[in-house]
Write an enzyme that holds these catalytic residues in place. Structure first.
Site, short mmCIF file in Angstrom:
data_model
loop_
_atom_site.label_atom_id
_atom_site.label_comp_id
_atom_site.label_asym_id
_atom_site.label_seq_id
_atom_site.Cartn_x
_atom_site.Cartn_y
_atom_site.Cartn_z
CB CYS A 1 -0.93 0.00 1.19
SG CYS A 1 -2.01 -1.43 1.21
C1 UGA Z 1 -1.51 0.36 5.46
C2 UGA Z 1 -2.28 1.33 6.38
O1 UGA Z 1 -1.75 1.30 7.70
C3 UGA Z 1 -3.77 0.96 6.43
O2 UGA Z 1 -4.48 1.93 7.21
C4 UGA Z 1 -4.31 0.95 5.00
O3 UGA Z 1 -5.67 0.59 4.97
C5 UGA Z 1 -3.52 -0.05 4.19
O4 UGA Z 1 -2.13 0.34 4.18
C6 UGA Z 1 -4.05 -0.06 2.79
O5 UGA Z 1 -3.92 0.95 2.10
O6 UGA Z 1 -4.70 -1.03 2.41
P1 UGA Z 1 -0.42 -2.08 5.71
O7 UGA Z 1 0.25 -1.81 4.42
O8 UGA Z 1 -1.10 -3.38 5.94
O9 UGA Z 1 -1.54 -0.95 6.03
O10 UGA Z 1 0.70 -1.97 6.79
P2 UGA Z 1 1.11 -1.04 8.03
O11 UGA Z 1 0.93 -1.84 9.25
O12 UGA Z 1 0.54 0.31 8.00
O13 UGA Z 1 2.67 -0.96 7.69
C7 UGA Z 1 3.13 -0.23 6.56
C8 UGA Z 1 4.57 0.14 6.76
O14 UGA Z 1 4.68 1.03 7.85
C9 UGA Z 1 5.45 -1.05 7.08
O15 UGA Z 1 6.61 -1.02 6.29
C10 UGA Z 1 5.76 -0.93 8.53
O16 UGA Z 1 7.04 -1.38 8.82
C11 UGA Z 1 5.62 0.56 8.78
N1 UGA Z 1 5.09 0.80 10.14
C12 UGA Z 1 3.92 0.25 10.50
C13 UGA Z 1 5.80 1.56 11.02
O17 UGA Z 1 6.89 2.08 10.68
N2 UGA Z 1 5.30 1.75 12.27
C14 UGA Z 1 4.13 1.19 12.66
O18 UGA Z 1 3.72 1.37 13.83
C15 UGA Z 1 3.40 0.42 11.75
#
Ligand code: UGA
Length: 452
Positions: A279
């Site tokens: 995403c």
């Molecule tokens: C992301 C968004 O968080 C969701 O709200 C959205 O609906 C989704 O994309 C989408 O567009 O479908 P996702 O890709 O599943 O969700 O993953 P995240 O948990 O947000 O992680 C994304 C990136 O951010 C990862 O590389 C992770 O390492 C990083 N991250 C995540 C952080 O640096 N800190 C965090 O607390 C969580």
């Protein structure tokens, strides 16, 4: 309500199973007969924590699957489109949205009662009104907003926790062309009591989704730039800096009781080796391209992407600071998935890191609790010793590199402590206490030791 959902991928199936669980009658539609058969047999074609049990529980009563889209449209009041919108490097490919709109339009042509069509896929602002609606009108021979309705309802599901995210949403956003469509959407979501709902235009709903993801990605790249500056300036640790920043009451409010709330947004304001997944990278790039096509320079978001592209290489730079050559160096890579809780390798920072290690001639071992099978598909042609445990991976390693913030890696100090020659720990996520191992370096700090 009777709801049909086109596309049984991640978004479509999670939405279908959850809406059925909430009491609606849901028909999932997919061209892939195998997926349809699996769902009807109560099995789940994709892995998401808790999804299969929802499918099993609801199939045969409130949940079914079919390849007959026309029949599904006839049998339901509202159709959600949840098909893929891949990014081809220039723009999102709306081919699947267009094909689904055409077929749904043809089904609406033969329908006497009002039907609403809702785009649930992530699409750039304007797609619902300017791409899907004209196709629906053309195929149905009817007028949107009058004879049938069109709406836009983005999803905010995080991989790995998509079921709780859907069942207990933080907000529900939808746009629509007309009041009848709004009323149908109100009905779909009336089962979620007490949730903040934003009723808006289709274009605004589309923009909300991109803006939400772009903000989170921006926070990550911002934190990484600050982390890199801390390293460059020397004698500043980004972990201490961010702790001081997080305690701003506007980020971590202090309650009347004196207790402090630490919102999870603060975890996006920490330095690391970059974001990945299906995403953030795709959505930010798509918004940049969309903005540029509209004549708007997207300098900030372009920097977000540029910083993120370079960030995994910080780990390689750190290794080079400690070892004159990576050739023949035994490196254990801890974590391959783009984030914990999933085996998803898409755009994972581990990919450029492992490739660079390979190019530099390092001897690579790797461990991930769940992503090894997926990683093997990505790293074809690269010789990697896939370890079955952390212990196995770090055995004999000269350096251990933490890439994914899996909770079980917190045991690394204990495991490393048992080795006769402790390896250098390079913390790409700053998740380990820097004083807990004999030799440590990480993103956003200055290490004292030089040399093996
Ligand atoms: C992301 C968004 O968080 C969701 O709200 C959205 O609906 C989704 O994309 C989408 O567009 O479908 P996702 O890709 O599943 O969700 O993953 P995240 O948990 O947000 O992680 C994304 C990136 O951010 C990862 O590389 C992770 O390492 C990083 N991250 C995540 C952080 O640096 N800190 C965090 O607390 C969580």
């Amino acid at each position: 309500m009777r709801i049909s959902i086109v596309g049984t991928g991640y978004v479509g199936l999670v939405s279908g199973a959850c809406l059925a669980e909430k009491g609606h009658n849901v028909i999932c539609v997919d061209v892939d007969k195998d997926k349809v058969d699996q769902i009807n047999a109560g099995r789940c074609p994709i892995y998401e924590e808790g999804l299969e049990s929802l499918v099993t529980r609801n199939v045969g009563t409130r949940l079914s699957a079919t390849s007959d889209l026309a029949a599904a449209v006839q049998d339901t009041e509202i159709t959600l489109i949840a098909v893929g919108t891949p990014f081809d490097g220039v723009a999102i490919d709306t081919g699947y949205i267009e094909a689904a709109s055409r077929e749904i339009g043809e089904a609406i042509r033969d329908k006497d009662t009002f039907h609403a069509v809702i785009i649930k896929s992530t699409v750039v602002p304007g797609t619902t009104d300017e791409t899907a609606t004209p196709i629906l009108e053309m195929a149905s021979g009817k007028k949107a907003g009058k004879d049938f309705g069109v709406g836009m309802n983005p999803e905010f599901l995080r991989e790995g926790v998509a079921i709780p995210d859907f069942m207990k949403p933080d907000r529900i956003v939808y746009g629509a062309t007309d009041e009848r469509t709004f009323a149908l959407l109100d009905n779909v979501y009336s089962v979620f009591e007490g949730v903040d709902i934003i009723r808006t235009s289709n274009k605004t709903a589309e923009m909300i989704k991109y803006t939400a993801n772009s903000l989170l990605a921006t926070l990550i790249s911002f934190s990484n730039e600050i982390g890199n500056l801390c390293t460059g300036l020397g004698d500043i640790d980004v972990v201490d800096v961010m702790k001081g920043v997080h305690l701003d009451r506007r980020l971590s409010p202090i309650l009347e009781s004196g207790d402090r709330v630490v919102p999870s947004i603060t975890t996006f304001i920490e330095a690391g080796c970059g974001f990945g997944g299906s995403c953030f990278p795709k959505d930010v790039k798509a918004l940049i391209a969309h903005g540029q096509a509209a004549g708007q320079q997207m300098n900030l978001l372009q920097s977000v992407i540029d910083i993120n592209r370079a960030q995994p290489m910080q780990v390689i730079s750190l290794l080079k600071k400690h070892f004159d050559s990576l050739s023949g160096l035994k490196v254990a890579v801890m974590g391959l998935a783009f984030k914990p809780g999933t085996d998803d390798m898409r755009e994972s920072p581990s990919i450029p890191i492992v490739r660079a290690l390979h190019d530099e001639g390092a001897v690579i071992s790797a461990y991930d609790p769940v992503a090894i099978e997926e990683a093997q598909k990505v790293f074809t042609g690269i010789d990697i010793n896939y370890a079955s445990s952390i212990e196995d991976a770090v055995q004999n390693a000269d350096a251990v590199v933490v890439v994914t913030i899996w909770d079980e890696f917190r045991s690394l100090p204990e495991i490393i402590g048992k080795l006769t020659t402790p390896p250098l720990l390079i913390d790409g996520r700053r998740m380990i206490d820097k004083n807990a191992v004999p030799r440590y370096d990480g993103i956003g700090m200055t290490s004292r030791s030089k040399g093996p």
